[in-house]
Motif scaffolding. Structure first.
Motif, PDB file in Angstrom:
ATOM      1  N   GLN A  15      14.328 -13.936 -12.179  1.00 26.47           N
ATOM      2  CA  GLN A  15      12.904 -13.672 -11.959  1.00 26.47           C
ATOM      3  C   GLN A  15      12.700 -12.340 -11.257  1.00 26.47           C
ATOM      4  OE1 GLN A  15      10.584 -16.010 -13.336  1.00 26.47           O
ATOM      5  NE2 GLN A  15      12.635 -16.356 -14.187  1.00 26.47           N
ATOM      6  N   GLY A  16      13.752 -11.831 -10.610  1.00 28.98           N
ATOM      7  CA  GLY A  16      13.569 -10.635  -9.805  1.00 28.98           C
ATOM      8  C   GLY A  16      14.579  -9.536 -10.068  1.00 28.98           C
ATOM      9  N   GLU A  17      14.083  -8.298 -10.092  1.00 30.06           N
ATOM     10  CA  GLU A  17      14.938  -7.105 -10.115  1.00 30.06           C
ATOM     11  C   GLU A  17      14.482  -6.225  -8.957  1.00 30.06           C
ATOM     12  OE1 GLU A  17      15.197  -4.816 -13.761  1.00 30.06           O
ATOM     13  OE2 GLU A  17      15.384  -2.946 -12.655  1.00 30.06           O
ATOM     14  N   THR A  25       9.573  -8.288 -12.171  1.00 30.62           N
ATOM     15  CA  THR A  25      10.145  -8.972 -13.334  1.00 30.62           C
ATOM     16  C   THR A  25      11.159  -8.040 -13.968  1.00 30.62           C
ATOM     17  OG1 THR A  25       8.093 -10.156 -13.709  1.00 30.62           O
ATOM     18  CG2 THR A  25       9.612 -10.020 -15.567  1.00 30.62           C
ATOM     19  N   ARG A  29      14.846  -8.426 -20.145  1.00 32.72           N
ATOM     20  CA  ARG A  29      14.300  -9.781 -20.196  1.00 32.72           C
ATOM     21  C   ARG A  29      14.517 -10.403 -21.576  1.00 32.72           C
ATOM     22  NH1 ARG A  29       8.188  -7.597 -19.224  1.00 32.72           N
ATOM     23  NH2 ARG A  29       9.355  -6.537 -17.575  1.00 32.72           N
TER      24      ARG A  29
END
Ligand code: Q9C
Ligand code: ZN
Length: 342
Positions: A15-17, A25, A29
């Motif tokens: 969910q995280g970068e 986001t 992906r």
């Protein structure tokens, strides 16, 4: 052209970068793959196959055993430690610290096996990385069996991964696995041509001291672009690999007129090296609207690039790498394949 792709890529979806001090986001992906699949179908490229199970022996032959153990168990170890977020590295062995001693503690281990902190690991990352490698291996098997070319729609990508480090959205180096597999099948010399916007540091590192695998990369200059610490033009290989690495770093704003000249030089070097088979690290983040890159290629340029690559006349395995302007990723990727097929 035969295409290999696994739905298991979906198991990797952090969910995280870490981007500019924020968790955003991730650019890398799952929907990227959907755009490529949709475009392949639109253009009648419908020979889309699930890969065979990963060849673990080949993965073990390429990678550090401690690194593979780490990837396999990282999520469980992280959860067991009581951490509640996704796995993000925060401590690294850097200048004048111990480089050869992986810590026992998972937080330390993560930093030991990581080369850049933007890339998170979650439950399922290992399975997804294996499925991506499996696509590269199955595509390579098809080429060894006589197909002129095959496309591995790899996700997660691979070219930043070394034998013992993940980062830059990559965990297992799919292109390096393909190159090794081509060598094992009898090709005396093979080449990896990396046209992703970012330098293929992992692939370069894996083959840097070898003369049997030529590595050429076109990329944003390290002074200005990730991975920052490799990819200079004066890195040309060492030992048996002396002269078997060719880097073409280019400045912000580079247009296709200039990029294509570097491509032609890379192609000439691959020809001169006597490669009998080719792996293309097919990133399309050199596109003008890519959100994290700075070249100015337009969609038709990717078709032309595919045409130029085909002039090598080599059996070719395409491995998907980056490309983050998601609506255009499908068009640009398939343009390379169509240009190649002529
Ligand atoms: N937060 C590939 O194209 N830097 N990897 C991220 C934006 C890492 C790219 C900058 C870029 C990695 C396969
Ligand atoms: Zn890239």
């Amino acid at each position: 052209m035969r295409i290999f792709y696994s739905e298991t890529h979906r198991r990797h979806f952090p969910q995280g970068e870490l981007n500019g001090g924020e968790l955003v986001t991730p650019f890398e992906r799952p929907s990227r793959v959907e755009y490529v699949l949709a475009r392949l179908k639109e253009r009648g490229l419908t020979d889309i196959n699930a890969p065979d199970a990963p060849d673990m022996a080949a993965i073990r032959a390429l990678c550090d055993p401690g690194y593979l153990d780490f990837l396999e168990t990282a999520w469980d170890d992280w959860v067991a430690e009581g951490f509640r977020g996704e796995i993000i590295a925060a401590s690294f062995p850097v200048r004048r610290m111990q480089m050869g001693r992986p810590p026992r503690n998972i937080d330390g281990k993560v930093g030991y096996y990581c080369l850049a902190a933007e890339t998170a690991i979650t439950n399922g990352t290992w399975e997804a990385a294996l499925s991506s490698a499996a696509s590269a291996q199955s595509a390579t098997r098809a080429v060894i069996a006589g197909e002129k070319a095959a496309f591995a729609l790899c996700r997660p990508p691979g070219h930043h991964a070394t034998a013992d480090m993940y980062g830059g959205y990559c965990f297992l180096n799919n292109a390096a696995l393909a190159a090794e597999q081509l060598r094992a099948s009898g090709a005396g010399k093979v080449a990896v041509l990396d046209i992703d916007f970012h330098h293929g540091n992992g692939t370069q590192d894996i083959f840097y001291d070898r003369g049997d695998v030529f590595f050429a990369s076109l990329h944003g200059a390290p002074e200005d672009a990730f991975p920052y610490f490799l990819g200079y033009a004066d890195e040309t290989g060492t030992g048996d690999g002396d002269g078997a690495t060719a880097n073409f770093p280019m400045a912000p704003g580079t247009p296709y007129s200039e990029w294509s000249q570097a491509l032609d030089q890379a192609i000439a070097r691959i020809r001169a090296h006597g490669a009998e088979a080719l792996v293309v690290s097919l990133g399309v983040d050199a596109y003008k609207d890519d959100p994290i890159s700075f070249f100015k290629l337009d969609s038709p340029d990717f078709t032309d690039a595919g045409r130029r690559i085909a002039t090598l006349g080599l059996p070719t395995v395409f491995c998907m790498e980056g490309g983050y302007a998601i609506e255009a990723v499908g068009i640009n990727t398939v343009n390379v394949l169509e240009g190649f097929e002529g």
